[in-house]
Each structure stands twice: as structure tokens, then as C-alpha cells.
Scaffold this active site. Structure first.
Site, PDB file in Angstrom:
ATOM      1  N   GLN A  28       4.408   9.217   7.359  1.00 58.91           N
ATOM      2  CA  GLN A  28       3.480  10.127   6.692  1.00 58.91           C
ATOM      3  C   GLN A  28       3.889  11.577   6.940  1.00 58.91           C
ATOM      4  O   GLN A  28       3.878  12.403   6.033  1.00 58.91           O
ATOM      5  CB  GLN A  28       2.054   9.872   7.179  1.00 58.91           C
ATOM      6  CG  GLN A  28       1.568   8.473   6.766  1.00 58.91           C
ATOM      7  CD  GLN A  28       0.156   8.172   7.206  1.00 58.91           C
ATOM      8  OE1 GLN A  28      -0.462   8.953   7.926  1.00 58.91           O
ATOM      9  NE2 GLN A  28      -0.357   7.038   6.781  1.00 58.91           N
TER      10      GLN A  28
ATOM     11  N   LYS B 214       0.835  -1.200   0.000  1.00 62.01           N
ATOM     12  CA  LYS B 214       0.000   0.000   0.000  1.00 62.01           C
ATOM     13  C   LYS B 214       0.871   1.251   0.000  1.00 62.01           C
ATOM     14  O   LYS B 214       0.633   2.181  -0.760  1.00 62.01           O
ATOM     15  CB  LYS B 214      -0.894  -0.048   1.247  1.00 62.01           C
ATOM     16  CG  LYS B 214      -1.974   0.986   1.316  1.00 62.01           C
ATOM     17  CD  LYS B 214      -3.158   0.470   2.120  1.00 62.01           C
ATOM     18  CE  LYS B 214      -2.905   0.446   3.607  1.00 62.01           C
ATOM     19  NZ  LYS B 214      -2.812   1.787   4.217  1.00 62.01           N
TER      20      LYS B 214
ATOM     21  N   ASP C  54       1.585  -1.313  11.805  1.00 68.10           N
ATOM     22  CA  ASP C  54       0.296  -1.796  11.295  1.00 68.10           C
ATOM     23  C   ASP C  54       0.059  -3.271  11.620  1.00 68.10           C
ATOM     24  O   ASP C  54      -1.016  -3.800  11.349  1.00 68.10           O
ATOM     25  CB  ASP C  54       0.224  -1.594   9.775  1.00 68.10           C
ATOM     26  CG  ASP C  54       0.239  -0.116   9.401  1.00 68.10           C
ATOM     27  OD1 ASP C  54      -0.194   0.716  10.215  1.00 68.10           O
ATOM     28  OD2 ASP C  54       0.699   0.206   8.287  1.00 68.10           O
TER      29      ASP C  54
HETATM   30  C1  S3P Z   1       2.285   4.755   6.181  1.00 65.14           C
HETATM   31  C2  S3P Z   1       2.853   5.048   7.373  1.00 65.14           C
HETATM   32  C3  S3P Z   1       2.398   4.508   8.656  1.00 65.14           C
HETATM   33  C4  S3P Z   1       1.349   3.413   8.517  1.00 65.14           C
HETATM   34  C5  S3P Z   1       0.398   3.644   7.390  1.00 65.14           C
HETATM   35  C6  S3P Z   1       1.122   3.858   6.072  1.00 65.14           C
HETATM   36  C7  S3P Z   1       2.880   5.316   4.950  1.00 65.14           C
HETATM   37  O1  S3P Z   1       1.893   5.580   9.384  1.00 65.14           O
HETATM   38  O2  S3P Z   1       0.650   3.226   9.715  1.00 65.14           O
HETATM   39  O3  S3P Z   1      -0.481   2.538   7.259  1.00 65.14           O
HETATM   40  O4  S3P Z   1       2.642   4.784   3.859  1.00 65.14           O
HETATM   41  O5  S3P Z   1       3.623   6.302   5.069  1.00 65.14           O
HETATM   42  P1  S3P Z   1       2.877   6.527  10.233  1.00 65.14           P
HETATM   43  O6  S3P Z   1       4.273   6.245   9.790  1.00 65.14           O
HETATM   44  O7  S3P Z   1       2.486   7.896   9.927  1.00 65.14           O
HETATM   45  O8  S3P Z   1       2.671   6.064  11.641  1.00 65.14           O
END
Ligand code: S3P
Length: 434
Positions: free
Chosen positions: A164, A13, A311
Site C-alpha cells: 500500500q 481484492k 493476510d
Molecule cells: C494490500 C496490501 C497489504 C494487505 C492488504 C492489501 C494491497 O497491506 O494486507 O490487505 O492491496 O496493497 P500492506 O502491504 O500495506 O501490508
């Protein structure tokens, strides 16, 4: 019933989102293969189309193939766009960073779960760079307005290890003059750092600090997404606890910032090995082989490990329930602000199966039974059904479904369909391995 055989899990994803967003920002036509065909990635595809990227989709061997002609720094301007981010935190937070310096006027909104998740964590550093983002209470809907001046490069000391947040700041940094950097307290997934150079933007990584220098232009890049290690973790856990199981999960992204669940399972005693390891582009990939075997033992997962399995905590809770002794996930407070409050939901769900779990501050404790999980099901045999709330959270739905398989308890999920957020074919894929 054991699970046996080989499977390629749906594509990653995080990589799929980044492939779509970076292609949209690039000049030229990128050919993307095997994108995850899930609701979250469809949210990203729809958003970049509204921003002016041209997306030609077709059915690929392992997901969606999409040729994306990017808007190349010239997105749709002069009208207000309404970008529906659905359930996807990654779409929302990365898009904010991507568009806030591009002169776009856009309202980002999402479903009920996404509308309750904290966006201040990206709005604050982006605003310090000159972005104009209005979001009452720090939640969606968020209105991104054209900035009054070019964004300023900045350094951001992130209080959280969040990919993120890191990615949002770096993407904004592409529009700013000078070097923008982010330092995190622990390393979060690094797909942005690995992928941006393939789209023509050098990225410097120095320990926990990542920097880009803007203004920078991206050029088109052809790539394939790899199997999602977060999805593979569901299979690894169930194969480790379900007698006589043996699974090979093919072409899994084995990026070390994502493989914490496999490392923890190995530490708990699970029989897991990698084969055919190689690099695809900048991402390591390989097959994951899991054989049911040794009795698992409880373990302590440290706060530094949490970002590498953030996750996967719900599904790892199944392994913890089957293990001998206690398992502790230290510093797991971020679970409270995922697609649902997964911290509380794991405690609640395990209790329904008769497994003791509790929180102490941000530490999640699970008391393992040290016995085959079907014995928990025996204690529930008189129940007509065991109703488990999913809170419309894909990872909870998959976790409780698998816990039902392992315990042989009559599990009924209040919303089984939410798996479409990351693994639309989950139930039929599991059936295929039975
Ligand atoms: C993700 C980062 C994670 C994760 C999310 C996808 C990404 O969140 O939980 O499902 O693709 O950058 P955080 O790193 O912000 O905790």
C-alpha cells in the site's frame, strides 16, 4: 464433515482495487470483468465516481463487470469531496497517492477500524514529494488539499514491506516530473508494478526497488480479475486439516508475492498442488488442488515471508494448531495494524479453543496439538456456545468459523456479517462444499 468439490473463490481484492483506481485515472473507457463484489471494492468504485470517473456496472460471470470511463488527469476540482473509504485500507492509501498531485480537495474518512489505522506511513513520503495532507495523529479523517506546486519526484526507502505504501508513492510519482522510486526491505505484493504497464506506464523493477517516471498518462485497458489467493488460503487450510477433504480451487492468482500461505502449508506437509498454470495479462493463474492427508508439522515463517502471506496468518493459525510441534511467525508485528489487532486476536481466539499461542516481541508462537482438531471440540462439548470476538474483521470471522467446523465446537461469532469486506458469499460457499 469433509469439504469436497470445485469452487472459484471471489476475485482478488488487491487486483480489483487497482483495476478500478487505474481505470479512473486513465483516459478512455476500460472494461473490467469479474471485480470482487465486496464492500472494500465498492468503496473504491464509489470514490472514483465522486472524483469524476463514470462507472457503468453490470453483473458479471464471477463478480461485478464495470466499464469505467476515466477522468484522465482531470478529476472534479473546486469543491470539497468527502470520500468514504469504509473499512478499506487499500482504498485509502492508494487514493491518497493517486489524488494528492491532481489538485483535488478531498476529505478521506472511514469506519471505526479504518479510523484507528496508521496513515502516517503514506502521508510522510507523499508530503516529502510536496503533497498537502492533514490528518490529526496520523489517522483518518485525512484532508488532501491541492498541492501548491507540482509534486517532486523522490526516492523513498520504505522501512516496511508494504504494497500500500509502495503503490501510494508510485501513484503520486505519476504526477511528478522525473523518476520516483521505492525500495522496500522485502518484496511486498507487486500488482501495481505488473498492472501499470498494461495501462500504458512503464515500470522499472530492480531487485527491491521499483520506479516510475512522470508525468505519465494512463490509457484505458480491458481486463479480468482473478480468484483471490488470500480467500483460497482459507479453503486450502481447512481441506488440509479436515479429514477426507479434497478441494479444487479454480483460477487463483498465483503471483509469487501472494502464494506464501500455500508454500508454508506445503512445508508443513500439506498435499497441495497447482494445475493449469498460465499467464493472464501479467498475472500468473492456476488451479489449486488440496487433499487432506499427512499430519502437518510446525514450521518457522521468516520475516521475509510475512509480506507474501500477511493476510493469511489468522487462517494459517488453524494449520499451526493442528500441527505437530511449534509454529513461529517471525516479524509479524504488522498484524497489529490490520483491520484489527490480529496478533492479539489470534492469541486470544486460539486460547478459547484450548490452543496455546503467545507473542515474543513481534514473533507469534503457536503450540500445535499434533492431534485432529475435533478433539479440541470434545473438550468444549459441555459449553452451550463458544463466543468468539471478530472485532468486525472479515479474516477473523472466517478463521473462527472454520476453526468451529474443524473442532466441531459450538462457535458463535459476534459479527458474522463482516465477511462482506472480502467474501460476501463465504458461508453459503462453504456450505456448498460440505
Ligand atoms: C494490500 C496490501 C497489504 C494487505 C492488504 C492489501 C494491497 O497491506 O494486507 O490487505 O492491496 O496493497 P500492506 O502491504 O500495506 O501490508
Amino acid at each position: 464433515m469433509p469439504l469436497q468439490g470445485s469452487i472459484r473463490v471471489p476475485s482478488d481484492k488487491s487486483i480489483s482495487h487497482r483495476a478500478v483506481l487505474f481505470s479512473a485515472l486513465a483516459e478512455g473507457r476500460s472494461q473490467l470483468r469479474d471485480l470482487l463484489p465486496s464492500d472494500d471494492v465498492l468503496s473504491s468504485l464509489a470514490a472514483v465516481e465522486q472524483l469524476g470517473a463514470v462507472v457503468e456496472r453490470s453483473q458479471g460471470a464471477n463478480g461485478i463487470d464495470a466499464a469505467i470511463t476515466g477522468f484522465g488527469g482531470q478529476p472534479v476540482r473546486g469543491q470539497q469531496l468527502r470520500l468514504d473509504c469504509g473499512n478499506s485500507g487499500t482504498t485509502t492509501r492508494l487514493l491518497m497517492g493517486l489524488v494528492c498531485g491532481l489538485g483535488v480537495d478531498a476529505v478521506l474518512f472511514g469506519d471505526e477500524s479504518l479510523s484507528s489505522r496508521p496513515m502516517g506511513r503514506v502521508i510522510e513520503p507523499l508530503s516529502a514529494m510536496g503533497a498537502r495532507i492533514e490528518a490529526q495523529g496520523g489517522t483518518l479523517p485525512a484532508h488532501v488539499l491541492p498541492a501548491q506546486a507540482p509534486l517532486s519526484a523522490a526516492h523513498y526507502d520504505s522501512p516496511k514491506a508494504s504494497a500500500q505504501v509502495k503503490s501510494a508513492v508510485l501513484l503520486a510519482g505519476l504526477q511528478a516530473g522525473g523518476t520516483t522510486s521505492v525500495t522496500e526491505p522485502a518484496k511486498s505484493r507487486d500488482h501495481t508494478e505488473r498492472l501499470l504497464p498494461a495501462f500504458g506506464v512503464p515500470v522499472e523493477v530492480d531487485g527491491l526497488t521499483v520506479s516510475v517516471t512522470g508525468p505519465a498518462r494512463l490509457h484505458a485497458h480491458d481486463m479480468s480479475a482473478l480468484g483471490d489467493p488470500s480467500s483460497a488460503a482459507f479453503l486450502a487450510v481447512i481441506a488440509a486439516v479436515l479429514e477426507d477433504s479434497e478441494l479444487t480451487i479454480e483460477s487463483v492468482a498465483l503471483n509469487p508475492t501472494r502464494t506464501g500461505a500455500f508454500a508454508v502449508l506445503k512445508r508443513m506437509g500439506a498435499d497441495i498442488s497447482y494445475a493449469n498454470e498460465h499467464l493472464e495479462g501479467a498475472e500468473p493463474v492456476g488451479d489449486v488442488h488440496v487433499v487432506f492427508g499427512p499430519q502437518l508439522k510446525g514450521t518457522v515463517v521468516t520475516p521475509e515471508e510475512i509480506p507474501t502471506l500477511v493476510d493469511e496468518v489468522p487462517v494459517l493459525a488453524i494449520a499451526a494448531a493442528a500441527a505437530q510441534g511449534e509454529t513461529v511467525f517471525q516479524g509479524a508485528g504488522e498484524l497489529r495494524v490490520k483491520e484489527s489487532d490480529r496478533f492479539a486476536a489470534v492469541v486470544e481466539g486460539l486460547a478459547a479453543f484450548g490452543v496455546r499461542a503467545w507473542g515474543e516481541g513481534d514473533d507469534l508462537h503457536i503450540q500445535g496439538t499434533g492431534e485432529p482438531l475435533y478433539l479440541l471440540g470434545d473438550a468444549l462439548a459441555d459449553e452451550d456456545s463458544l463466543r468468539l470476538p471478530t472485532y468486525h474483521d472479515h479474516r477473523l470471522a472466517m478463521t473462527w468459523y472454520l476453526m468451529g467446523l474443524a473442532t466441531e465446537a459450538p462457535v458463535v461469532l459476534d459479527d458474522a456479517s463482516c465477511v462482506s469486506v472480502s467474501w460476501p458469499s463465504f458461508y453459503s460457499d462453504i456450505e456448498g462444499l460440505m
